[in-house]
Motif scaffolding. Sequence first.
Motif, mmCIF file in Angstrom:
data_model
loop_
_atom_site.group_PDB
_atom_site.id
_atom_site.type_symbol
_atom_site.label_atom_id
_atom_site.label_comp_id
_atom_site.label_asym_id
_atom_site.label_seq_id
_atom_site.Cartn_x
_atom_site.Cartn_y
_atom_site.Cartn_z
ATOM 1 N N TYR A 66 0.826 -1.207 0.000
ATOM 2 C CA TYR A 66 0.000 0.000 0.000
ATOM 3 C C TYR A 66 0.863 1.262 0.000
ATOM 4 N N LEU A 103 -6.764 -0.122 -2.145
ATOM 5 C CA LEU A 103 -7.387 -0.846 -1.035
ATOM 6 C C LEU A 103 -8.065 -2.124 -1.529
ATOM 7 N N ASN A 148 -5.336 -4.680 -2.197
ATOM 8 C CA ASN A 148 -4.757 -5.206 -0.974
ATOM 9 C C ASN A 148 -5.727 -6.076 -0.194
#
Length: 215
Positions: free
Chosen positions: A55, A159, A162
Amino acid sequence: MIFMVSADRLLAFTAMSLLLILIPGPSVLFVIGRALAQGRRAALTTVVGNTLGAYVLVGAVAMGIGSIVERSVVIFTALKLAGAAYLVYLGVKAWRERDSLPASFTGAGAARSGLRTFWEGFTVGVSNPKTIVFFAAVLPQFVDRGQGHVAVQMLVLGLVFNAIAVLCDSMWGLVAATARDWFARSPRRLSLVGGVGGLLLIGLGVTVAVTGRKD
């Protein structure tokens, strides 16, 4: 102003992310190696570190740094080789310590720091060439610049990537840790799997070093 990623772009990005994640790369192999060498907890801690490292790459791309890395062969190669060298280092260390694994099951071995395991996973995640290329070259293609908030769109899509990675990598780690329990019944088996895990990391480091862009 309300930010929104269109459903078609989100679905397309999700599908591409899933395809990339399902193909075992440095992060997956590293998690498996940690699961075999140290067990379930270390594997899941490594997953968290890997994910946060990845990230950070998303944030870098969102701020425009990713395009610099993608366009600069020197920077990209330096980052790739640093990650590869770290994998080889961890592999050599795991190989040398393979005979100490049985002691960890009886409590005779020194406890391994969860924070240290986390940072090792983070280092691999933030230096993963496969992820760097994906975020730098592919992620921006799914951003709708007409909607504005480009950086926020990238962070949201990151996001999604991930979240998928956490689920898939955790499954890999749990399966590998379960297999480790069988090896744990025999000190010889456990030493063997520790050595194999070390060789896996060394091979992975060499592979990362010699693959990728050479232009």
